[in-house]
Structures are given as C-alpha cells and as structure tokens.
Design a protein around this motif. Structure first.
Motif, PDB file in Angstrom:
ATOM      1  N   GLY A   1      -4.166   3.818  -2.039  1.00  0.00           N
ATOM      2  CA  GLY A   1      -3.841   4.038  -0.630  1.00  0.00           C
ATOM      3  C   GLY A   1      -4.869   3.495   0.341  1.00  0.00           C
ATOM      4  N   PHE A   2      -5.087   4.255   1.423  1.00  0.00           N
ATOM      5  CA  PHE A   2      -6.002   3.790   2.462  1.00  0.00           C
ATOM      6  C   PHE A   2      -7.448   3.765   1.987  1.00  0.00           C
ATOM      7  CE2 PHE A   2      -2.382   4.868   5.217  1.00  0.00           C
ATOM      8  CZ  PHE A   2      -2.289   3.667   5.881  1.00  0.00           C
ATOM      9  N   THR A   3      -7.800   4.579   1.008  1.00  0.00           N
ATOM     10  CA  THR A   3      -9.147   4.513   0.441  1.00  0.00           C
ATOM     11  C   THR A   3      -9.378   3.132  -0.164  1.00  0.00           C
ATOM     12  OG1 THR A   3      -9.184   6.879  -0.017  1.00  0.00           O
ATOM     13  CG2 THR A   3     -10.715   5.524  -1.265  1.00  0.00           C
ATOM     14  N   GLY A   4      -8.378   2.607  -0.863  1.00  0.00           N
ATOM     15  CA  GLY A   4      -8.487   1.271  -1.432  1.00  0.00           C
ATOM     16  C   GLY A   4      -8.562   0.191  -0.371  1.00  0.00           C
TER      17      GLY A   4
ATOM     18  N   LEU B   1       0.848  -1.170   0.000  1.00  0.00           N
ATOM     19  CA  LEU B   1       0.000   0.000   0.000  1.00  0.00           C
ATOM     20  C   LEU B   1       0.893   1.233   0.000  1.00  0.00           C
ATOM     21  CD1 LEU B   1      -3.074   0.623   2.176  1.00  0.00           C
ATOM     22  CD2 LEU B   1      -1.200   2.232   2.315  1.00  0.00           C
ATOM     23  N   THR B   2       0.570   2.210  -0.829  1.00  0.00           N
ATOM     24  CA  THR B   2       1.279   3.487  -0.794  1.00  0.00           C
ATOM     25  C   THR B   2       0.257   4.547  -0.404  1.00  0.00           C
ATOM     26  OG1 THR B   2       0.967   3.732  -3.189  1.00  0.00           O
ATOM     27  CG2 THR B   2       3.063   2.845  -2.461  1.00  0.00           C
TER      28      THR B   2
ATOM     29  N   ARG C   1      -5.248  10.378   0.506  1.00  0.00           N
ATOM     30  CA  ARG C   1      -5.162  10.829   1.895  1.00  0.00           C
ATOM     31  C   ARG C   1      -6.552  10.677   2.501  1.00  0.00           C
ATOM     32  NH1 ARG C   1      -1.465  15.976   0.523  1.00  0.00           N
ATOM     33  NH2 ARG C   1       0.495  14.849   0.527  1.00  0.00           N
ATOM     34  N   GLN C   2      -6.817   9.507   3.001  1.00  0.00           N
ATOM     35  CA  GLN C   2      -8.131   9.166   3.548  1.00  0.00           C
ATOM     36  C   GLN C   2      -8.018   9.027   5.059  1.00  0.00           C
ATOM     37  OE1 GLN C   2     -11.266   8.638   2.157  1.00  0.00           O
ATOM     38  NE2 GLN C   2     -11.893   8.466   4.263  1.00  0.00           N
ATOM     39  N   PRO C   3      -8.498  10.017   5.810  1.00  0.00           N
ATOM     40  CA  PRO C   3      -8.440   9.871   7.266  1.00  0.00           C
ATOM     41  C   PRO C   3      -9.396   8.772   7.738  1.00  0.00           C
ATOM     42  CG  PRO C   3      -9.355  12.012   6.620  1.00  0.00           C
ATOM     43  CD  PRO C   3      -9.056  11.262   5.369  1.00  0.00           C
TER      44      PRO C   3
END
Length: 95
Positions: A41-44, A6-7, A73-75
């Motif tokens: 990223g974190f959304t995925g 994950l990036t 950039r998903q908090p």
C-alpha cells in the motif's frame, strides 16, 4: 506506457480479481505496457517498495483472497520524506 498498481487500506473482496482483469485488458491493448506493483500500500509507495509485474504474476489470482500486493494503513502525516518519489520521476506519466 507504465502503470502503477497500489492497494491500500484493509483487504476487501475482489482486489486480486480486479487487478487480474485490469492487467489482462492492459496487456491486450498495449504489448509494451509495464505494470509496477507497489507493495504494501501507501507504505510501499512512500518507501519506494515496488516490483515490475509480469503477465504470469496475474495468472490465476482470481480465486486468491486478499491482494497479492499487500496493503497498509499509512497516514501521510506521519511520513518523513517524499524524496525517493522525486528521484523516480520521468517524462512519462504514471497512472
């Protein structure tokens, strides 16, 4: 063994180069390795967006800028559910 890559955050230098180097070492060490790229990223990660990577996916990405996986950039505090993460749990560890 299964590995997730994950990036996250914004693009930075050498993400593709780092992923290519890690993949080469892993494929050399374990012929049965499965590498999953978590997209965006974190959304995925939150939305279960991933794909099984093949050796060829890592060929010649060294000179490409950014990241082949995408970033975001998903908090975590704004997410709704982690249910899909539990659905993909297995008896094997993901690193």
């Amino acid at each position: 063994m299964r590995i997730g890559m994950l990036t996250s955050g914004g693009d930075c230098q050498c993400l593709n180069a780092t992923m290519e180097a890690i993949a080469k070492v892993l494929y050399k060490k374990d012929k049965d390795i499965e590498i999953y790229g978590i997209l965006d990223g974190f959304t995925g990660l939150i939305n279960g967006k991933y794909k099984k990577m093949e050796k060829a996916d890592f060929d010649n990405i060294l000179l490409s800028g950014g990241t082949i996986l995408g970033t975001s950039r998903q908090p975590f505090k704004t997410t709704v559910s982690y249910t899909h993460l539990r659905a993909h749990e297995t008896s094997q560890d993901l690193v």
